[in-house]
Scaffold this active site. Structure first.
Site, PDB file in Angstrom:
ATOM      1  N   HIS A 118     -10.265  -1.563  -7.245  1.00  0.00           N
ATOM      2  CA  HIS A 118     -10.143  -0.472  -6.266  1.00  0.00           C
ATOM      3  C   HIS A 118      -9.277   0.688  -6.771  1.00  0.00           C
ATOM      4  O   HIS A 118      -9.661   1.855  -6.627  1.00  0.00           O
ATOM      5  CB  HIS A 118      -9.576  -1.040  -4.958  1.00  0.00           C
ATOM      6  CG  HIS A 118      -9.301  -0.018  -3.910  1.00  0.00           C
ATOM      7  ND1 HIS A 118     -10.287   0.780  -3.365  1.00  0.00           N
ATOM      8  CD2 HIS A 118      -8.141   0.347  -3.297  1.00  0.00           C
ATOM      9  CE1 HIS A 118      -9.746   1.581  -2.463  1.00  0.00           C
ATOM     10  NE2 HIS A 118      -8.451   1.349  -2.396  1.00  0.00           N
ATOM     11  N   ASP A 154       0.847  -1.205   0.000  1.00  0.00           N
ATOM     12  CA  ASP A 154       0.000   0.000   0.000  1.00  0.00           C
ATOM     13  C   ASP A 154       0.875   1.245   0.000  1.00  0.00           C
ATOM     14  O   ASP A 154       2.069   1.183   0.277  1.00  0.00           O
ATOM     15  CB  ASP A 154      -0.917  -0.029   1.234  1.00  0.00           C
ATOM     16  CG  ASP A 154      -2.139   0.858   1.052  1.00  0.00           C
ATOM     17  OD1 ASP A 154      -2.306   1.470  -0.020  1.00  0.00           O
ATOM     18  OD2 ASP A 154      -2.942   0.947   2.006  1.00  0.00           O
TER      19      ASP A 154
HETATM   20 FE1  N7H Z   1      -7.178   2.292  -1.110  1.00  0.00          FE
HETATM   21  N1  N7H Z   1      -6.177  -2.393  -0.428  1.00  0.00           N
HETATM   22  O1  N7H Z   1      -5.344  -2.954   0.211  1.00  0.00           O
HETATM   23  O2  N7H Z   1      -6.953  -3.017  -1.134  1.00  0.00           O
HETATM   24  N2  N7H Z   1      -5.695   1.069  -1.772  1.00  0.00           N
HETATM   25  N3  N7H Z   1      -7.637   0.968   0.347  1.00  0.00           N
HETATM   26  N4  N7H Z   1      -8.556   3.620  -0.352  1.00  0.00           N
HETATM   27  N5  N7H Z   1      -6.647   3.694  -2.484  1.00  0.00           N
HETATM   28  C1  N7H Z   1      -4.795   1.367  -2.759  1.00  0.00           C
HETATM   29  O3  N7H Z   1      -1.428   2.503  -5.057  1.00  0.00           O
HETATM   30  C2  N7H Z   1      -7.174  -0.319   0.488  1.00  0.00           C
HETATM   31  C3  N7H Z   1      -9.341   3.428   0.740  1.00  0.00           C
HETATM   32  C4  N7H Z   1      -7.262   4.921  -2.685  1.00  0.00           C
HETATM   33  O4  N7H Z   1      -3.626   6.243  -7.650  1.00  0.00           O
HETATM   34  C5  N7H Z   1      -3.931   0.243  -2.982  1.00  0.00           C
HETATM   35  O5  N7H Z   1      -0.915   2.859  -2.969  1.00  0.00           O
HETATM   36  C6  N7H Z   1      -7.799  -0.928   1.645  1.00  0.00           C
HETATM   37  C7  N7H Z   1     -10.275   4.522   0.890  1.00  0.00           C
HETATM   38  C8  N7H Z   1      -6.571   5.649  -3.735  1.00  0.00           C
HETATM   39  O6  N7H Z   1      -3.739   4.253  -8.522  1.00  0.00           O
HETATM   40  C9  N7H Z   1      -4.315  -0.726  -2.107  1.00  0.00           C
HETATM   41  C10 N7H Z   1      -8.630   0.021   2.195  1.00  0.00           C
HETATM   42  C11 N7H Z   1     -10.021   5.373  -0.162  1.00  0.00           C
HETATM   43  C12 N7H Z   1      -5.539   4.823  -4.153  1.00  0.00           C
HETATM   44  C13 N7H Z   1      -5.457  -0.238  -1.349  1.00  0.00           C
HETATM   45  C14 N7H Z   1      -8.528   1.200   1.365  1.00  0.00           C
HETATM   46  C15 N7H Z   1      -8.936   4.806  -0.916  1.00  0.00           C
HETATM   47  C16 N7H Z   1      -5.618   3.612  -3.347  1.00  0.00           C
HETATM   48  C17 N7H Z   1      -2.811   0.136  -4.021  1.00  0.00           C
HETATM   49  C18 N7H Z   1      -9.516  -0.034   3.394  1.00  0.00           C
HETATM   50  C19 N7H Z   1     -10.700   6.678  -0.517  1.00  0.00           C
HETATM   51  C20 N7H Z   1      -4.509   5.127  -5.240  1.00  0.00           C
HETATM   52  C21 N7H Z   1      -1.501   0.688  -3.533  1.00  0.00           C
HETATM   53  C22 N7H Z   1      -9.383  -0.886   4.367  1.00  0.00           C
HETATM   54  C23 N7H Z   1     -11.986   6.898  -0.397  1.00  0.00           C
HETATM   55  C24 N7H Z   1      -4.999   4.685  -6.598  1.00  0.00           C
HETATM   56  C25 N7H Z   1      -1.268   2.126  -3.895  1.00  0.00           C
HETATM   57  C26 N7H Z   1      -4.040   5.096  -7.683  1.00  0.00           C
HETATM   58  C27 N7H Z   1      -4.730   2.544  -3.486  1.00  0.00           C
HETATM   59  C28 N7H Z   1      -6.248  -0.936  -0.409  1.00  0.00           C
HETATM   60  C29 N7H Z   1      -9.245   2.346   1.597  1.00  0.00           C
HETATM   61  C30 N7H Z   1      -8.356   5.397  -2.024  1.00  0.00           C
HETATM   62  C31 N7H Z   1      -3.616  -2.092  -2.025  1.00  0.00           C
HETATM   63  C32 N7H Z   1      -7.618  -2.335   2.185  1.00  0.00           C
HETATM   64  C33 N7H Z   1     -11.320   4.671   1.989  1.00  0.00           C
HETATM   65  C34 N7H Z   1      -6.909   7.035  -4.242  1.00  0.00           C
END
Ligand code: N7H
Length: 466
Positions: free
Chosen positions: A318, A183
């Site tokens: 996601h 992440d």
């Molecule tokens: Fe997410 N996951 O592990 O599945 N997220 N996220 N997120 N997220 C991202 O690129 C995760 C949450 C964004 O620019 C990655 O850093 C989990 C909320 C955005 O390509 C992974 C939870 C919100 C991005 C996860 C969670 C976001 C992003 C890839 C909750 C906003 C960048 C690693 C438990 C409302 C996208 C990375 C881009 C990436 C996970 C929450 C937003 C692995 C488990 C609540 C903008």
């Protein structure tokens, strides 16, 4: 030109976070005494200018071959709307989500009210973030902060509502959240701060993150708010054994893939990246850990107009839901994703899976993500992403030429439907963006949170602590 010594560090650069404690507090009724204590806290608040100093100190530590981690720590403070009012600051900061507070916003976000921690249903005036390389470093600062606000004494000027600790996961899981995915890879650069961008990284105008800077689309805000940023806090529980079981029950079947590899592939298609961080868009059928760990390559992709788009990243994944990159540029009129970018500063909380949980395939201990993000506008940032994108089955609109009758469905990780309807997503099967997958439960459950404003040092000195 940004005044880095006036901006709290979690916003740009980030606080050093091996471990983080969030202390949610109420201000006592002796507001004048609180202001005095807040004034005394100011010199201890970590600003963005510390980033360079820490980097130099770490280099020196390594050069001298000193054992262990260089001890690092950080402290930031932010206030809710109720906190600003308590301090007598009643200017309209012009962000209706912030002003109403997250509890009032919960229906917009499709949260389930009974899943919220009671603490987030009470009044919270502010949050103190304390971070560092170790629990010892953090606890030392907390003791200092507690002494400063007279905590444990009858005249305490803050009353603790809730304290939560997050920790980077151990060993090889370092940097990975509890589902196992790397992440914190994709962050927007900020013009005037990030001098070097990684390939594929886009720098937004500073006003997308900082209030009152070039690119902040809201006018007429109070001048003291300049160089502050809205902090969205969410406690997001993750049902890890249940998520793993879902992947195990639904492996993607392809010649040459073992069931385990088929489950890994499904997980990657839900997230948009493999566990290593390698983007599905670049490597759709197998993980590539070297790519996942290489910052010069792991963010260098965009979605629209790609070859064999049926096999590449699902629209509902996601990462594509929360940052559709150039997808929006295919619309009429073409739209930029820049105003909707946020800076994420999350850290996992809760223990590793226990033997019992693995055996029973059921969550027993609470764990998840302390989700924190920064933006100059919650209605364009977090709220927009959660409500209009992740929870909206019609987003992102598939490319118009040739037209495709695809409904992307929910973000399978964070998309919510108030726990009610079973969610579906499309594109789970490589080779078919129209394939449909039902998601039996929500694997991420909001336990609530609050909207805060992280003010500049000058705002603290001249307005809030005055
Ligand atoms: Fe997410 N996951 O592990 O599945 N997220 N996220 N997120 N997220 C991202 O690129 C995760 C949450 C964004 O620019 C990655 O850093 C989990 C909320 C955005 O390509 C992974 C939870 C919100 C991005 C996860 C969670 C976001 C992003 C890839 C909750 C906003 C960048 C690693 C438990 C409302 C996208 C990375 C881009 C990436 C996970 C929450 C937003 C692995 C488990 C609540 C903008």
């Amino acid at each position: 030109h940004l005044d880095l010594s006036n901006i709290q560090r979690d916003i740009l650069g980030g606080l050093p976070k091996r471990t983080e404690t969030c202390i949610f507090f109420k201000i006592s009724d002796d507001v004048d005494a609180f202001r005095k204590h807040l004034f005394q806290l100011i010199p201890h608040i970590t600003t963005v200018s510390q980033v360079q100093k820490d980097q130099n100190a770490i280099k020196e530590h390594r050069r001298q071959n000193q054992p262990g981690l260089f001890p690092l720590a950080g402290l930031n403070i932010a206030f809710s709307q109720a906190g600003l009012v308590k301090l007598g600051v009643t200017d309209d900061i012009k962000d209706s989500a912030f002003t109403a507070g997250q509890l009032a916003d919960a229906p917009n976000l499709q949260d389930v009210p009974i899943s919220w921690d009671l603490a987030f249903k009470r009044v919270i005036h502010g949050v103190i973030l304390v971070t560092g390389d170790s629990h010892e470093s953090v606890d030392k600062i907390i003791q200092h902060v507690e002494a400063l606000f007279g905590v444990h004494l009858p005249h305490a000027t803050i009353l603790e509502v809730l304290r939560i600790r997050g920790d980077v996961r151990p060993g090889a899981e370092k940097g990975h959240e509890h589902f196992g995915f790397n992440d914190g890879i994709s962050q927007p650069g900020v013009q005037g701060f990030d001098k070097q961008l990684n390939p594929g990284q886009v720098a937004v105008k500073p006003g997308v993150i900082l209030v009152g800077e070039d690119g902040d689309s809201v006018t007429g805000r109070p001048t003291w708010a300049k160089d502050g940023s809205f902090l969205v806090f969410r406690r997001l529980a993750q049902l890890v054994p249940e998520f793993n079981q879902f992947l195990a029950d639904n492996p993607i079947v392809l010649p040459g893939l073992s069931p385990e590899q088929g489950s890994e592939l499904l997980g990657a298609r839900l997230v948009g990246r493999w566990k290593s961080g390698a983007p599905v868009d670049i490597t759709p059928l197998q993980d590539d850990p070297a790519l996942g760990n290489d910052p010069t390559r792991n963010n260098n992709f965009s979605y629209a107009g790609e070859q064999d788009s049926e096999t590449r990243c699902p629209f509902a994944a996601h990462t594509r839901k929360t940052n559709p990159r150039d997808d929006l540029e295919q619309l009429t009129p073409p739209t930029s994703v820049d105003p909707f970018r946020i800076i994420r500063r999350a850290i996992p909380y809760g223990p590793e899976l226990s033997k019992g949980e693995i055996a029973e395939k059921k969550t027993i201990h609470d764990r998840g993500l302390l989700f924190i993000c920064y933006q100059s506008n919650i209605e364009n940032g977090f709220q927009f992403i959660q409500k209009n994108w992740a929870n909206n089955p019609a987003f992102p609109p598939p490319p118009p030429n040739p037209p495709k009758a695809i409904q992307p469905g929910f973000d399978p990780i964070i998309g919510q439907a108030a726990g009610a309807a079973a969610r579906t997503m499309s594109g789970d099967q490589p080779g078919s963006q129209a394939s449909q997958l039902s998601l039996p439960i929500e694997f991420v459950i909001s336990r609530g949170g609050e909207y805060f404003f992280t003010p500049s040092i000058s705002a603290l000195r001249n307005t809030l602590a005055r």
